[in-house]
Scaffold this active site. Sequence first.
Site, PDB file in Angstrom:
ATOM      1  N   SER A  72       0.869  -1.181   0.000  1.00 11.83           N
ATOM      2  CA  SER A  72       0.000   0.000   0.000  1.00 11.83           C
ATOM      3  C   SER A  72       0.900   1.223   0.000  1.00 11.83           C
ATOM      4  O   SER A  72       2.062   1.143   0.429  1.00 11.83           O
ATOM      5  CB  SER A  72      -0.865   0.004   1.268  1.00 11.83           C
ATOM      6  N   TYR A  81      -2.815  -0.969  10.412  1.00 13.72           N
ATOM      7  CA  TYR A  81      -2.724  -1.190   8.960  1.00 13.72           C
ATOM      8  C   TYR A  81      -1.397  -0.660   8.409  1.00 13.72           C
ATOM      9  O   TYR A  81      -0.686  -1.364   7.672  1.00 13.72           O
ATOM     10  CB  TYR A  81      -3.902  -0.499   8.265  1.00 13.72           C
TER      11      TYR A  81
HETATM   12  P1  NAD Z   1     -11.212  -6.244  -0.516  1.00 16.05           P
HETATM   13  O1  NAD Z   1     -11.777  -6.119   0.839  1.00 16.05           O
HETATM   14  O2  NAD Z   1     -12.130  -6.360  -1.669  1.00 16.05           O
HETATM   15  O3  NAD Z   1     -10.201  -7.476  -0.600  1.00 16.05           O
HETATM   16  C1  NAD Z   1      -9.566  -8.057   0.496  1.00 16.05           C
HETATM   17  C2  NAD Z   1      -9.720  -9.545   0.351  1.00 16.05           C
HETATM   18  O4  NAD Z   1      -8.975 -10.199   1.384  1.00 16.05           O
HETATM   19  C3  NAD Z   1     -11.181  -9.981   0.498  1.00 16.05           C
HETATM   20  O5  NAD Z   1     -11.503 -10.863  -0.566  1.00 16.05           O
HETATM   21  C4  NAD Z   1     -11.196 -10.703   1.827  1.00 16.05           C
HETATM   22  O6  NAD Z   1     -12.140 -11.756   1.891  1.00 16.05           O
HETATM   23  C5  NAD Z   1      -9.777 -11.238   1.883  1.00 16.05           C
HETATM   24  N1  NAD Z   1      -9.378 -11.606   3.231  1.00 16.05           N
HETATM   25  C6  NAD Z   1      -9.527 -10.886   4.380  1.00 16.05           C
HETATM   26  N2  NAD Z   1      -9.075 -11.590   5.420  1.00 16.05           N
HETATM   27  C7  NAD Z   1      -8.628 -12.778   4.928  1.00 16.05           C
HETATM   28  C8  NAD Z   1      -8.050 -13.936   5.510  1.00 16.05           C
HETATM   29  N3  NAD Z   1      -7.851 -14.016   6.839  1.00 16.05           N
HETATM   30  N4  NAD Z   1      -7.703 -14.964   4.704  1.00 16.05           N
HETATM   31  C9  NAD Z   1      -7.912 -14.905   3.378  1.00 16.05           C
HETATM   32  N5  NAD Z   1      -8.467 -13.835   2.764  1.00 16.05           N
HETATM   33  C10 NAD Z   1      -8.820 -12.783   3.536  1.00 16.05           C
HETATM   34  O7  NAD Z   1     -10.244  -4.983  -0.683  1.00 16.05           O
HETATM   35  P2  NAD Z   1      -9.071  -4.713  -1.748  1.00 16.05           P
HETATM   36  O8  NAD Z   1      -8.961  -3.260  -1.854  1.00 16.05           O
HETATM   37  O9  NAD Z   1      -9.264  -5.506  -2.985  1.00 16.05           O
HETATM   38  O10 NAD Z   1      -7.795  -5.216  -0.937  1.00 16.05           O
HETATM   39  C11 NAD Z   1      -6.841  -6.118  -1.476  1.00 16.05           C
HETATM   40  C12 NAD Z   1      -5.450  -5.741  -0.993  1.00 16.05           C
HETATM   41  O11 NAD Z   1      -5.098  -4.472  -1.523  1.00 16.05           O
HETATM   42  C13 NAD Z   1      -5.308  -5.628   0.528  1.00 16.05           C
HETATM   43  O12 NAD Z   1      -4.084  -6.188   0.942  1.00 16.05           O
HETATM   44  C14 NAD Z   1      -5.303  -4.129   0.753  1.00 16.05           C
HETATM   45  O13 NAD Z   1      -4.604  -3.777   1.925  1.00 16.05           O
HETATM   46  C15 NAD Z   1      -4.576  -3.672  -0.502  1.00 16.05           C
HETATM   47  N6  NAD Z   1      -4.783  -2.263  -0.806  1.00 16.05           N
HETATM   48  C16 NAD Z   1      -5.984  -1.784  -1.215  1.00 16.05           C
HETATM   49  C17 NAD Z   1      -6.112  -0.440  -1.512  1.00 16.05           C
HETATM   50  C18 NAD Z   1      -7.399   0.164  -1.983  1.00 16.05           C
HETATM   51  O14 NAD Z   1      -7.460   1.395  -2.139  1.00 16.05           O
HETATM   52  N7  NAD Z   1      -8.438  -0.593  -2.260  1.00 16.05           N
HETATM   53  C19 NAD Z   1      -5.022   0.417  -1.363  1.00 16.05           C
HETATM   54  C20 NAD Z   1      -3.813  -0.101  -0.934  1.00 16.05           C
HETATM   55  C21 NAD Z   1      -3.703  -1.444  -0.667  1.00 16.05           C
END
Ligand code: NAD
Length: 275
Positions: A160, A173
């Site tokens: 991130s 986080y």
């Molecule tokens: P999201 O909530 O759609 O995806 C997160 C996924 O992780 C979900 O499918 C959830 O079921 C899964 N998950 C949570 N706990 C889990 C566990 N214990 N075991 C297995 N799976 C688990 O959100 P996203 O934005 O797609 O996030 C994906 C990644 O991207 C994350 O690591 C997040 O920190 C990172 N991220 C997202 C953003 C953003 O702006 N959306 C920015 C920076 C980083």
Amino acid sequence: MAAENSFDLLKPLQNQKALVTGASSGIGEACAKALAAAGAAVAVNYVSHRETADRVVADIRAGGGEAIAVHADVSDEGEVQAMFAEATKAFGTLDILVNNAGLQQDAAFEEMTLQQWQTVIGVNLTGQFLCAREAVREFLRRGVVPATSSAAGKIICMSSVHEVIPWGGHVNYASSKGGVMQLMKSMAQELAPKKIRVNSVAPGAIRTPINRSAWDTPEALAALLKLIPDQRIGEPEDIARTVVWLASDLSDYVTGATLFVDGGMTLYPGFATGG
Ligand code: NAD
């Protein structure tokens, strides 16, 4: 020699096998679909609601790709080991891990509970360690297969912008993603001689369920765009395209890197008019 390879630019991951954690929504779903479109067979990890992973698998198969759904809570060592055993049994081996699963549990610092701290570190950091360790064990067992890839394996960690931008109200986080940065770099340094490449993608603000409150009203979106020089919110596909490149031999000499895919969020946008 990677430089002499001829690349199939449309299917750079042909014959490769990938596992994407947290792949039933958001960025993980987009990564699973993009890897499949690039030719990889994909294990779609989910932690709950199997039907959400089945939907991603069905979409991939409808497009002519190969996919299976695999369950595990990535913070649970036994479940992670069982998931890797299932995926390698189904596909024969694994070439690519996308360490994507993550969550937020936000609180003011003085109110943050130990449970909130441990849950976020457990999934976002320990989960990446547990999955990477199983992937590396399989990469080392199999070694390089030159016809498939010049690497023994590739790991892409979903970090991130908060691996470098402090984030009040979200210290668990931000700490987890700062940890991912050193996990990734230290693995990359240790494993490069073994032909395993490890890199991170650091998304900025991407339109997914994890940050819905930051974009789902006009007021929230306007405030968010002040932080993004590119003046648009990112889409999951912006991240997925980068992941495909890092997973392919097109990036064969890249290891230990964090690619910020953030529309310029890490460029200190406040300094464009101030300072
Ligand atoms: P999201 O909530 O759609 O995806 C997160 C996924 O992780 C979900 O499918 C959830 O079921 C899964 N998950 C949570 N706990 C889990 C566990 N214990 N075991 C297995 N799976 C688990 O959100 P996203 O934005 O797609 O996030 C994906 C990644 O991207 C994350 O690591 C997040 O920190 C990172 N991220 C997202 C953003 C953003 O702006 N959306 C920015 C920076 C980083």
